[in-house]
Design a protein around this motif. Structure first.
Motif, PDB file in Angstrom:
ATOM      1  N   ILE A  78       0.861  -1.194   0.000  1.00 31.19           N
ATOM      2  CA  ILE A  78       0.000   0.000   0.000  1.00 31.19           C
ATOM      3  C   ILE A  78       0.892   1.237   0.000  1.00 31.19           C
ATOM      4  CG2 ILE A  78      -1.654   1.332   1.362  1.00 31.19           C
ATOM      5  CD1 ILE A  78      -2.904  -1.278   2.251  1.00 31.19           C
ATOM      6  N   GLU A  79       0.481   2.198  -0.809  1.00 32.39           N
ATOM      7  CA  GLU A  79       1.224   3.456  -0.864  1.00 32.39           C
ATOM      8  C   GLU A  79       0.269   4.633  -0.655  1.00 32.39           C
ATOM      9  OE1 GLU A  79       1.357   4.025  -5.700  1.00 32.39           O
ATOM     10  OE2 GLU A  79       2.967   2.930  -4.721  1.00 32.39           O
ATOM     11  N   PRO A  80       0.815   5.796  -0.330  1.00 36.47           N
ATOM     12  CA  PRO A  80      -0.041   6.958  -0.093  1.00 36.47           C
ATOM     13  C   PRO A  80      -0.505   7.593  -1.395  1.00 36.47           C
ATOM     14  CG  PRO A  80       2.249   7.594   0.130  1.00 36.47           C
ATOM     15  CD  PRO A  80       2.231   6.092  -0.082  1.00 36.47           C
ATOM     16  N   ARG A  81      -1.636   8.227  -1.328  1.00 32.72           N
ATOM     17  CA  ARG A  81      -2.108   9.090  -2.415  1.00 32.72           C
ATOM     18  C   ARG A  81      -1.781  10.503  -1.962  1.00 32.72           C
ATOM     19  NH1 ARG A  81      -7.675   6.639  -4.757  1.00 32.72           N
ATOM     20  NH2 ARG A  81      -6.582   6.608  -6.724  1.00 32.72           N
ATOM     21  N   LEU A  82      -0.604  10.956  -2.328  1.00 32.27           N
ATOM     22  CA  LEU A  82      -0.057  12.196  -1.784  1.00 32.27           C
ATOM     23  C   LEU A  82      -0.899  13.423  -2.103  1.00 32.27           C
ATOM     24  CD1 LEU A  82       3.749  11.572  -2.315  1.00 32.27           C
ATOM     25  CD2 LEU A  82       2.422  11.356  -0.223  1.00 32.27           C
ATOM     26  N   PHE A  83      -1.414  13.539  -3.309  1.00 35.26           N
ATOM     27  CA  PHE A  83      -2.217  14.714  -3.646  1.00 35.26           C
ATOM     28  C   PHE A  83      -3.513  14.745  -2.834  1.00 35.26           C
ATOM     29  CE2 PHE A  83       0.309  14.541  -7.646  1.00 35.26           C
ATOM     30  CZ  PHE A  83       0.953  15.760  -7.468  1.00 35.26           C
ATOM     31  N   ARG A  84      -4.113  13.583  -2.656  1.00 35.35           N
ATOM     32  CA  ARG A  84      -5.342  13.529  -1.845  1.00 35.35           C
ATOM     33  C   ARG A  84      -5.039  13.835  -0.385  1.00 35.35           C
ATOM     34  NH1 ARG A  84      -9.471   9.029  -4.213  1.00 35.35           N
ATOM     35  NH2 ARG A  84      -9.506   9.890  -6.303  1.00 35.35           N
ATOM     36  N   ALA A  85      -3.929  13.294   0.112  1.00 31.92           N
ATOM     37  CA  ALA A  85      -3.543  13.567   1.499  1.00 31.92           C
ATOM     38  C   ALA A  85      -3.269  15.060   1.697  1.00 31.92           C
ATOM     39  CB  ALA A  85      -2.324  12.735   1.890  1.00 31.92           C
ATOM     40  N   TYR A  86      -2.561  15.655   0.745  1.00 34.36           N
ATOM     41  CA  TYR A  86      -2.271  17.082   0.826  1.00 34.36           C
ATOM     42  C   TYR A  86      -3.569  17.894   0.795  1.00 34.36           C
ATOM     43  CZ  TYR A  86      -0.405  21.685  -0.280  1.00 34.36           C
ATOM     44  OH  TYR A  86      -0.123  23.022  -0.260  1.00 34.36           O
ATOM     45  N   GLY A  87      -4.480  17.518  -0.082  1.00 34.52           N
ATOM     46  CA  GLY A  87      -5.774  18.202  -0.147  1.00 34.52           C
ATOM     47  C   GLY A  87      -6.558  18.073   1.151  1.00 34.52           C
TER      48      GLY A  87
END
Length: 136
Positions: free
Chosen positions: A53-62
């Motif tokens: 599993i990896e992060p969804r960085l743009f969604r996390a940032y949003g």
């Protein structure tokens, strides 16, 4: 005549005391902010412990920007928000809440398998934790 200035001063002091009592609570008491920070911590723990599993960085940032906006709208300054999210004791408190949630989901905190199971289930459910993650 000296009573009038004293009365005005006393009224002003009382008003100041009432205003101080009505001051906004510490950010740790803002339920929506703390829920959001706990979600971020849960997602972060899952992505760190599960290789699949990896992060969804743009969604996390949003999502983090949304939380910041909620705090700003509640009257907290950027400096107050920064001080809160970088405070070590508060970070530990939020991480403890995340660990408690994961444990409540049956995750053994020292085993990758449970993190992966919960992470995939949250991704499939499209929960707030799940939308911050992606399966490889």
């Amino acid at each position: 005549m000296r009573l009038i200035p004293s009365a005005i001063l006393a009224t002003g002091l009382a008003a100041t005391a009432i205003h101080a009592a009505e001051a906004k609570p510490h950010l740790r008491e803002h339920a929506e902010i703390n829920r959001g920070l706990t979600i971020i911590a849960i997602s972060d723990m899952i992505r760190k412990k599960c290789d699949g599993i990896e992060p969804r960085l743009f969604r996390a940032y949003g999502f983090m920007r949304e939380l910041k906006q909620i705090a700003n709208d509640a009257g907290y300054s950027d400096d107050e928000i920064e001080a809160y999210v970088t405070d070590k004791a508060e970070k530990t408190r939020v991480e403890d809440a995340a660990r408690a949630w994961l444990s409540g989901q049956g995750v053994a905190l020292d085993e990758e398998q449970g993190y992966c199971r919960v992470g995939r289930a949250e991704i499939e459910r499209k929960s707030q934790v799940g939308v911050l993650l992606r399966a490889r």
